[in-house]
Design a protein around this motif. Structure first.
Motif, PDB file in Angstrom:
ATOM      1  N   GLU A 246      31.040-141.221-117.400  1.00 47.38           N
ATOM      2  CA  GLU A 246      32.192-140.482-116.717  1.00 47.38           C
ATOM      3  C   GLU A 246      33.461-141.116-116.478  1.00 47.38           C
ATOM      4  N   LEU A 247      34.277-140.262-116.572  1.00 46.88           N
ATOM      5  CA  LEU A 247      35.808-140.713-115.780  1.00 46.88           C
ATOM      6  C   LEU A 247      35.673-139.994-114.487  1.00 46.88           C
ATOM      7  N   CYS A 248      35.592-140.871-113.542  1.00 49.84           N
ATOM      8  CA  CYS A 248      35.218-140.244-112.181  1.00 49.84           C
ATOM      9  C   CYS A 248      36.312-140.523-111.147  1.00 49.84           C
ATOM     10  N   SER A 249      36.999-139.473-110.634  1.00 46.08           N
ATOM     11  CA  SER A 249      37.700-139.434-109.418  1.00 46.08           C
ATOM     12  C   SER A 249      36.973-139.514-108.081  1.00 46.08           C
ATOM     13  N   VAL A 250      37.480-140.749-107.244  1.00 43.27           N
ATOM     14  CA  VAL A 250      36.903-140.845-106.002  1.00 43.27           C
ATOM     15  C   VAL A 250      37.696-140.476-104.849  1.00 43.27           C
ATOM     16  N   TYR A 251      37.000-139.645-104.044  1.00 43.90           N
ATOM     17  CA  TYR A 251      37.686-138.974-102.768  1.00 43.90           C
ATOM     18  C   TYR A 251      37.049-139.473-101.422  1.00 43.90           C
ATOM     19  N   VAL A 252      37.725-139.655-100.539  1.00 45.03           N
ATOM     20  CA  VAL A 252      37.397-139.956 -99.053  1.00 45.03           C
ATOM     21  C   VAL A 252      37.732-138.802 -98.150  1.00 45.03           C
ATOM     22  N   GLY A 253      36.706-138.289 -97.130  1.00 40.99           N
ATOM     23  CA  GLY A 253      37.245-137.267 -96.274  1.00 40.99           C
ATOM     24  C   GLY A 253      36.474-137.638 -95.115  1.00 40.99           C
ATOM     25  N   ARG A 254      36.967-137.058 -94.073  1.00 36.82           N
ATOM     26  CA  ARG A 254      36.774-137.405 -92.602  1.00 36.82           C
ATOM     27  C   ARG A 254      36.300-136.273 -91.994  1.00 36.82           C
ATOM     28  N   LEU A 255      35.309-136.606 -90.952  1.00 34.45           N
ATOM     29  CA  LEU A 255      34.593-135.358 -90.049  1.00 34.45           C
ATOM     30  C   LEU A 255      34.348-136.108 -89.011  1.00 34.45           C
ATOM     31  N   ALA A 256      34.224-135.089 -87.860  1.00 35.43           N
ATOM     32  CA  ALA A 256      33.735-135.475 -86.625  1.00 35.43           C
ATOM     33  C   ALA A 256      32.447-135.866 -86.632  1.00 35.43           C
ATOM     34  N   ASP A 257      31.832-136.508 -85.537  1.00 38.29           N
ATOM     35  CA  ASP A 257      30.541-137.226 -85.501  1.00 38.29           C
ATOM     36  C   ASP A 257      29.613-136.096 -85.610  1.00 38.29           C
ATOM     37  N   GLU A 258      29.708-135.026 -84.722  1.00 42.94           N
ATOM     38  CA  GLU A 258      28.587-133.992 -84.555  1.00 42.94           C
ATOM     39  C   GLU A 258      28.655-132.859 -85.286  1.00 42.94           C
ATOM     40  N   VAL A 259      28.889-132.880 -86.682  1.00 37.72           N
ATOM     41  CA  VAL A 259      29.024-131.878 -87.618  1.00 37.72           C
ATOM     42  C   VAL A 259      27.548-131.449 -87.988  1.00 37.72           C
TER      43      VAL A 259
ATOM     44  N   ALA B 136      23.278-142.035-124.649  1.00 33.26           N
ATOM     45  CA  ALA B 136      24.201-142.701-123.797  1.00 33.26           C
ATOM     46  C   ALA B 136      25.108-141.801-123.261  1.00 33.26           C
ATOM     47  N   GLY B 137      25.149-140.645-123.261  1.00 33.52           N
ATOM     48  CA  GLY B 137      26.060-139.701-122.734  1.00 33.52           C
ATOM     49  C   GLY B 137      27.544-139.705-123.379  1.00 33.52           C
ATOM     50  N   ILE B 138      28.336-138.663-123.201  1.00 32.02           N
ATOM     51  CA  ILE B 138      29.583-138.110-123.689  1.00 32.02           C
ATOM     52  C   ILE B 138      30.479-138.089-122.527  1.00 32.02           C
ATOM     53  N   LEU B 139      31.617-139.077-122.448  1.00 33.36           N
ATOM     54  CA  LEU B 139      32.656-139.276-121.595  1.00 33.36           C
ATOM     55  C   LEU B 139      33.032-137.750-121.172  1.00 33.36           C
ATOM     56  N   HIS B 140      33.013-137.342-119.876  1.00 33.30           N
ATOM     57  CA  HIS B 140      33.335-136.349-119.153  1.00 33.30           C
ATOM     58  C   HIS B 140      33.704-136.492-117.733  1.00 33.30           C
ATOM     59  N   ARG B 141      34.382-135.599-117.237  1.00 34.07           N
ATOM     60  CA  ARG B 141      35.131-135.701-115.878  1.00 34.07           C
ATOM     61  C   ARG B 141      34.055-135.568-114.799  1.00 34.07           C
ATOM     62  N   ALA B 142      33.987-136.218-113.611  1.00 36.71           N
ATOM     63  CA  ALA B 142      33.242-136.199-112.624  1.00 36.71           C
ATOM     64  C   ALA B 142      33.997-136.430-111.116  1.00 36.71           C
TER      65      ALA B 142
END
Length: 188
Positions: free
Chosen positions: A122-135, A36-42
């Protein structure tokens, strides 16, 4: 990224935590995902283009859990002694051959079972990043089978249709981002 460069290892030491994110130990990646998994950072990352699309990836067939499932742009774990944000930047470079500024959005705990092979807990941190279209995206094939840019409404339809295999954390995270942080995502 070098062809088939291995960047993920069964014995990499992950950070075990309690529900308040206090470190309680370290253990190998393979062991924390058994049963069932062990609680860990993600962490999970959503990359959004200036043109209003979000980058999705299909997990490699080599993944022991959720192989060939579609998921958010990038996700992984910080290793022992590594901060979440530093790990997130490392993983963007390792999986997608890119990097960008990331904004922390929220943290949540979940457990998801993948048949008898194991689970994410998991104890999961959610991030958002931005990029130009043509990367240019330079995927690591040991981690990523395919990738695609989708408009926000297309992601909504993909989740609603339930026709393609999607990772459970991706669905949970997108749903919460849509509900609580819509300004960070492409329009519906």
């Amino acid at each position: 990224m070098g062809a088939n460069q291995r960047v993920s290892f069964d014995d990499e030491p992950l950070i075990l935590v309690d529900e308040r994110d206090n470190v309680v130990g370290h253990d190998s990646k393979v062991r924390v995902h058994r049963g069932a998994g062990i609680l860990h950072r993600a962490f999970s990352i959503f990359i959004v283009s200036e043109g209003g699309k979000v980058l999705l990836q299909q997990r490699s067939r080599e993944k022991p859990l959720w192989p060939l499932y579609w998921s958010n742009s990038c996700c992984s774990h910080p290793r022992q002694g590594e901060e979440d944000l530093a790990a997130a930047h490392r993983r963007l470079r390792e999986e997608l051959g890119l990097d960008t500024e990331l904004t922390f959005v929220y943290r949540f705990q979940y457990q998801a079972q993948f048949d008898e092979r194991g689970a994410e807990h998991e104890l999961c941190s959610v991030y958002v990043g931005r990029l130009a279209d043509e990367v240019e995206i330079d995927v690591n094939p040991t981690e990523v089978a395919a990738w695609r840019w989708l408009e926000g409404a297309e992601v909504d339809r993909l989740i609603a249709a339930d026709a393609e295999p999607l990772t459970p954390w991706f669905v949970m995270e997108w749903t919460r981002l849509r509900r609580d942080y819509p300004h960070l995502l492409p329009p519906a």
